[in-house]
Design an enzyme around this catalytic site. Structure first.
Site, mmCIF file in Angstrom:
data_model
loop_
_atom_site.group_PDB
_atom_site.id
_atom_site.type_symbol
_atom_site.label_atom_id
_atom_site.label_comp_id
_atom_site.label_asym_id
_atom_site.label_seq_id
_atom_site.Cartn_x
_atom_site.Cartn_y
_atom_site.Cartn_z
ATOM 1 N N TYR A 1 62.177 -59.123 -22.774
ATOM 2 C CA TYR A 1 62.395 -59.467 -24.024
ATOM 3 C C TYR A 1 64.023 -59.801 -24.319
ATOM 4 O O TYR A 1 64.786 -59.126 -23.950
ATOM 5 C CB TYR A 1 62.106 -58.268 -25.320
ATOM 6 C CG TYR A 1 60.895 -58.054 -25.414
ATOM 7 C CD1 TYR A 1 59.607 -58.934 -25.064
ATOM 8 C CD2 TYR A 1 60.437 -56.766 -26.033
ATOM 9 C CE1 TYR A 1 58.385 -58.416 -25.244
ATOM 10 C CE2 TYR A 1 59.040 -56.236 -26.177
ATOM 11 C CZ TYR A 1 58.082 -57.377 -25.778
ATOM 12 O OH TYR A 1 56.685 -57.012 -26.205
ATOM 13 N N LEU B 1 50.407 -58.080 -37.485
ATOM 14 C CA LEU B 1 50.656 -58.429 -38.825
ATOM 15 C C LEU B 1 50.304 -59.890 -38.820
ATOM 16 O O LEU B 1 50.453 -60.549 -39.940
ATOM 17 C CB LEU B 1 52.444 -58.258 -39.340
ATOM 18 C CG LEU B 1 52.480 -57.085 -39.860
ATOM 19 C CD1 LEU B 1 54.068 -56.805 -39.957
ATOM 20 C CD2 LEU B 1 51.909 -56.256 -40.800
ATOM 21 N N ALA B 2 49.707 -60.583 -37.912
ATOM 22 C CA ALA B 2 49.216 -61.786 -38.149
ATOM 23 C C ALA B 2 50.347 -63.069 -38.375
ATOM 24 O O ALA B 2 49.912 -63.769 -38.977
ATOM 25 C CB ALA B 2 48.024 -61.948 -38.731
ATOM 26 N N GLY C 1 52.240 -63.032 -40.359
ATOM 27 C CA GLY C 1 52.631 -63.039 -41.924
ATOM 28 C C GLY C 1 51.606 -63.895 -42.508
ATOM 29 O O GLY C 1 51.958 -64.228 -43.653
ATOM 30 N N LYS C 2 50.559 -64.255 -41.779
ATOM 31 C CA LYS C 2 49.524 -65.159 -42.145
ATOM 32 C C LYS C 2 49.081 -64.709 -43.851
ATOM 33 O O LYS C 2 48.928 -65.554 -44.522
ATOM 34 C CB LYS C 2 48.326 -65.521 -41.443
ATOM 35 C CG LYS C 2 47.333 -66.539 -41.806
ATOM 36 C CD LYS C 2 46.259 -66.278 -40.994
ATOM 37 C CE LYS C 2 46.527 -66.786 -39.336
ATOM 38 N NZ LYS C 2 45.370 -66.780 -38.423
#
Length: 325
Positions: A63, A234-235, A237-238
């Site tokens: 990361y 959380l996809a 923010g879709k």
């Protein structure tokens, strides 16, 4: 209130139901050194997460090219008292493209030990609570890998082991060669990535062979008391406000439903999306990655309510974009 009893609590009685993913800490995906601003930002995010009850922090050696761990370690250097109240998980096994070599996976003894030593140094800690194998290595030598992991545990550098992006057969193969339990499996699961559910409801139906998920993985993990962790939970923010303007009708419809449920439960859209995962009987642990302090707070509202069966199925069918068979 959603039940706090889930598989990881066997090993960590006070573990938080939601985890914080640290990929967003440490500045850019480059070799620029971390700055005092990066460290200050990490302080704020860690303090916010812990103030809202999150004590599980998910890392990986890759990361921000190691800077996520490094900046986290700087926080621990300045506040060493935090370490005893944290559960730190990090991953290894992914190697980036370099010189004439492609990006690849590496479960060799040399690379895993190198990765763990690097993570411990960057994180400024003497041990990892959990070491997670990031992605399956096709050239894995199972006995070499098992011996390496057991040595790390015996030396006190790693307390427990877990896997990521593995199916039940891969997990079982590894477990049969380990003398210590695999305690978690981290895979992509969200309201926007539904193959983990479609796999079960499409058995014997048209379209089942197109599902991107290996059958039985959820059930295997539940049977063996392996914690399921959800990345991408959380996809992206879709289903927040932006989804209302999507070109896809079912995304607009689902976003509207999410916002309606958020108002009903006095929560945020993020909390509703997480509550969808947490309703599942496998007691999924979502890993959130936002660095926005208000959104961290909003996500933890998922702990304050539980979706009804009707609400859960309404979200599932809406997000699928078509009726169940």
């Amino acid at each position: 209130m959603v039940s706090q009893v889930f598989p990881l609590s066997t090993y960590f009685p006070t573990v938080s139901r939601i985890a914080y993913g640290c990929m967003g800490l440490g500045g850019g995906w480059d070799k620029d050194p971390i700055t005092t601003k990066d460290i200050s930002h990490a302080h704020s995010v860690i303090d916010a997460a812990m103030s809202y009850g999150i004590n599980f922090f998910d890392h990986a050696d890759i990361y921000r090219l190691g800077k996520a761990e490094q900046v986290f370690g700087e926080v621990l250097k300045q506040k060493p008292e935090l370490r005893d109240s944290m559960i730190i998980q990090s991953k290894c096994g992914i190697r980036f493209k370099e010189a004439n070599l492609p990006g690849r996976y590496d479960f060799s003894e040399k690379w895993i030990k190198h990765s763990v030593e690097g993570s411990l140094r960057r994180l400024n800690t003497e041990y990892l609570d959990i070491l997670m194998l990031h992605r399956p290595d096709p050239l894995m030598q199972i006995h070499e890998l098992a011996e390496t992991l057991m040595t790390l545990q015996a030396d006190g550098k790693v307390k427990h082991f877990a896997v990521s992006n593995m199916n039940q057969f891969q997990v079982e193969f590894l477990q049969k060669n380990l003398d210590t339990p695999i305690i978690a499996n981290q895979i992509e699961m969200s309201l926007g990535k539904l193959d983990w559910l479609n796999d079960g409801v499409l058995v014997g139906s048209d379209g089942n062979n197109s599902v991107d998920f290996v059958s039985g993985t959820l059930e295997y993990c539940q049977t063996k008391h392996i914690q399921l962790q959800a990345w991408g939970c959380l996809a992206q923010g879709k289903y927040s406000e932006q989804g209302l303007n999507s070109e896809c009708e079912h995304i607009r419809r689902t976003s509207k439903l999410v916002l309606e449920l958020a108002q009903k439960h006095h929560a945020t859209a993020e909390a509703v999306v997480l509550a969808f995962l947490m309703k599942h009987p496998s007691n999924i642990q979502p890993i959130i990655g936002t660095t926005n302090l208000e959104r961290i707070k909003g996500a933890t509202m998922a702990l304050d309510f539980e979706l009804t069966r009707d609400e859960w199925y309404s979200l599932f069918v809406s997000a699928r974009g078509e009726a169940l068979p």
